[in-house]
Design a protein around this motif. Sequence first.
Motif, PDB file in Angstrom:
ATOM      1  N   ALA A  45       0.895  -1.153   0.000  1.00  0.00           N
ATOM      2  CA  ALA A  45       0.000   0.000   0.000  1.00  0.00           C
ATOM      3  C   ALA A  45       0.932   1.201   0.000  1.00  0.00           C
ATOM      4  CB  ALA A  45      -0.893   0.008   1.227  1.00  0.00           C
ATOM      5  N   VAL A  46       0.765   2.073  -0.986  1.00  0.00           N
ATOM      6  CA  VAL A  46       1.679   3.199  -1.164  1.00  0.00           C
ATOM      7  C   VAL A  46       0.891   4.499  -1.003  1.00  0.00           C
ATOM      8  CG1 VAL A  46       3.301   4.337  -2.728  1.00  0.00           C
ATOM      9  CG2 VAL A  46       3.072   1.836  -2.761  1.00  0.00           C
ATOM     10  N   GLU A  47       1.352   5.320  -0.087  1.00  0.00           N
ATOM     11  CA  GLU A  47       0.726   6.617   0.153  1.00  0.00           C
ATOM     12  C   GLU A  47       1.400   7.686  -0.703  1.00  0.00           C
ATOM     13  OE1 GLU A  47      -0.319   8.495   4.237  1.00  0.00           O
ATOM     14  OE2 GLU A  47       1.672   9.245   3.648  1.00  0.00           O
ATOM     15  N   VAL A  48       0.579   8.480  -1.366  1.00  0.00           N
ATOM     16  CA  VAL A  48       1.075   9.585  -2.173  1.00  0.00           C
ATOM     17  C   VAL A  48       0.572  10.873  -1.528  1.00  0.00           C
ATOM     18  CG1 VAL A  48       1.096  10.674  -4.448  1.00  0.00           C
ATOM     19  CG2 VAL A  48       0.971   8.175  -4.255  1.00  0.00           C
ATOM     20  N   THR A  49       1.487  11.777  -1.226  1.00  0.00           N
ATOM     21  CA  THR A  49       1.136  13.055  -0.620  1.00  0.00           C
ATOM     22  C   THR A  49       1.470  14.173  -1.601  1.00  0.00           C
ATOM     23  OG1 THR A  49       1.658  12.184   1.567  1.00  0.00           O
ATOM     24  CG2 THR A  49       1.518  14.580   1.358  1.00  0.00           C
ATOM     25  N   ALA A  50       0.444  14.960  -1.940  1.00  0.00           N
ATOM     26  CA  ALA A  50       0.665  16.117  -2.820  1.00  0.00           C
ATOM     27  C   ALA A  50       1.380  17.199  -2.024  1.00  0.00           C
ATOM     28  CB  ALA A  50      -0.662  16.630  -3.362  1.00  0.00           C
ATOM     29  N   LYS A  51       2.426  17.778  -2.607  1.00  0.00           N
ATOM     30  CA  LYS A  51       3.173  18.814  -1.922  1.00  0.00           C
ATOM     31  C   LYS A  51       2.805  20.208  -2.402  1.00  0.00           C
ATOM     32  CE  LYS A  51       7.561  17.886  -1.288  1.00  0.00           C
ATOM     33  NZ  LYS A  51       8.947  17.457  -1.603  1.00  0.00           N
ATOM     34  N   THR A  52       2.087  20.270  -3.516  1.00  0.00           N
ATOM     35  CA  THR A  52       1.614  21.554  -4.044  1.00  0.00           C
ATOM     36  C   THR A  52       0.157  21.402  -4.460  1.00  0.00           C
ATOM     37  OG1 THR A  52       2.148  21.110  -6.360  1.00  0.00           O
ATOM     38  CG2 THR A  52       3.919  22.012  -5.004  1.00  0.00           C
ATOM     39  N   ASP A  53      -0.518  22.517  -4.613  1.00  0.00           N
ATOM     40  CA  ASP A  53      -1.909  22.494  -5.076  1.00  0.00           C
ATOM     41  C   ASP A  53      -2.002  22.107  -6.546  1.00  0.00           C
ATOM     42  OD1 ASP A  53      -2.821  23.222  -2.582  1.00  0.00           O
ATOM     43  OD2 ASP A  53      -2.809  25.373  -3.042  1.00  0.00           O
ATOM     44  N   ASN A  54      -0.903  22.199  -7.288  1.00  0.00           N
ATOM     45  CA  ASN A  54      -0.894  21.905  -8.717  1.00  0.00           C
ATOM     46  C   ASN A  54      -0.557  20.454  -9.035  1.00  0.00           C
ATOM     47  OD1 ASN A  54      -1.365  24.626  -9.053  1.00  0.00           O
ATOM     48  ND2 ASN A  54       0.790  25.122  -9.384  1.00  0.00           N
ATOM     49  N   ALA A  55      -0.255  19.651  -8.018  1.00  0.00           N
ATOM     50  CA  ALA A  55       0.143  18.264  -8.260  1.00  0.00           C
ATOM     51  C   ALA A  55      -1.038  17.482  -8.843  1.00  0.00           C
ATOM     52  CB  ALA A  55       0.615  17.617  -6.970  1.00  0.00           C
ATOM     53  N   ASP A  56      -0.802  16.827  -9.968  1.00  0.00           N
ATOM     54  CA  ASP A  56      -1.836  16.034 -10.642  1.00  0.00           C
ATOM     55  C   ASP A  56      -2.114  14.768  -9.822  1.00  0.00           C
ATOM     56  OD1 ASP A  56      -3.494  14.631 -12.325  1.00  0.00           O
ATOM     57  OD2 ASP A  56      -2.111  14.619 -14.026  1.00  0.00           O
ATOM     58  N   PRO A  57      -3.384  14.534  -9.391  1.00  0.00           N
ATOM     59  CA  PRO A  57      -3.686  13.324  -8.619  1.00  0.00           C
ATOM     60  C   PRO A  57      -3.924  12.094  -9.499  1.00  0.00           C
ATOM     61  CG  PRO A  57      -5.621  14.701  -8.740  1.00  0.00           C
ATOM     62  CD  PRO A  57      -4.502  15.456  -9.427  1.00  0.00           C
ATOM     63  N   TYR A  58      -3.771  12.236 -10.820  1.00  0.00           N
ATOM     64  CA  TYR A  58      -3.900  11.115 -11.759  1.00  0.00           C
ATOM     65  C   TYR A  58      -5.219  10.359 -11.594  1.00  0.00           C
ATOM     66  CZ  TYR A  58       1.048  12.013 -12.473  1.00  0.00           C
ATOM     67  OH  TYR A  58       2.247  12.608 -12.737  1.00  0.00           O
ATOM     68  N   GLY A  59      -6.301  11.095 -11.361  1.00  0.00           N
ATOM     69  CA  GLY A  59      -7.622  10.488 -11.263  1.00  0.00           C
ATOM     70  C   GLY A  59      -8.004  10.038  -9.867  1.00  0.00           C
TER      71      GLY A  59
END
Length: 174
Positions: A45-59
Motif C-alpha cells: 500500500a503506497v501513500e502519495v502526498t501532494a506537496k503543491t496544489d498543482n500536483a496532478d492526482p492522476y484520477g
Amino acid sequence: MGWTCHTTPPREERAEIEQLVTFENEDRALRPVSTTRRGSVWYLAVEVTAKTDNADPYGYELDALGRYVFAGMILMVRMRRAAMEQLTLFDIDGSVDGAVWWHGNTKCRNTGRYYQVREDGAGTWEFVIYGFGDDDVSVYRVGPDGELYLDHVPINARDRITVNGGNTGGIEQW
C-alpha cells in the motif's frame, strides 16, 4: 509495469522493494505504508502526498490532508534461466511430467506441463504467475524441450485460475 533486474539478489529484499516505491520531488512524495510478501509476490500500500496544489492526482481523490493510497504488486522472478541450467547440470529432463528439481532453496516441478515451485521444499505447490490480464493470468508451462514458456489461463468468477481443466485455490493462494 516495469522491470528491475539484478545479477545478485539484494541483501535486504524488503528494503529493496520499499525503495522501489519511495520517491519525492517538488510536487509529491510516495512512501510505502504497508508491505507484505506471499510466495514470490510483494504486495504494497503506497501513500502519495501532494506537496503543491498543482500536483496532478492522476484520477485519484485526495483526502483532507492531500493524500491518496494505491495498491502495488511486485513479482520477484529469479528462476527461469537458473532453474533450467540446473536441469542441464544434473541431467534432469524437465520436460517429463512429474520431474522435480531444486533451484537454490526452491523446489521446482513439472506437473501436467505446468511449472510449480514451493519455497524450502515445503508447503503448498504454487504456480508462478508472471502477469495478470482482465480475465486471465500468465503462468509458466514447461515445453517439450524442457524450457519455460508463458501460457494464458483463465480466471473464473470465484477468482480461481483454471489449469489443465482444474481450478486452483482462490486469489489468496497465488
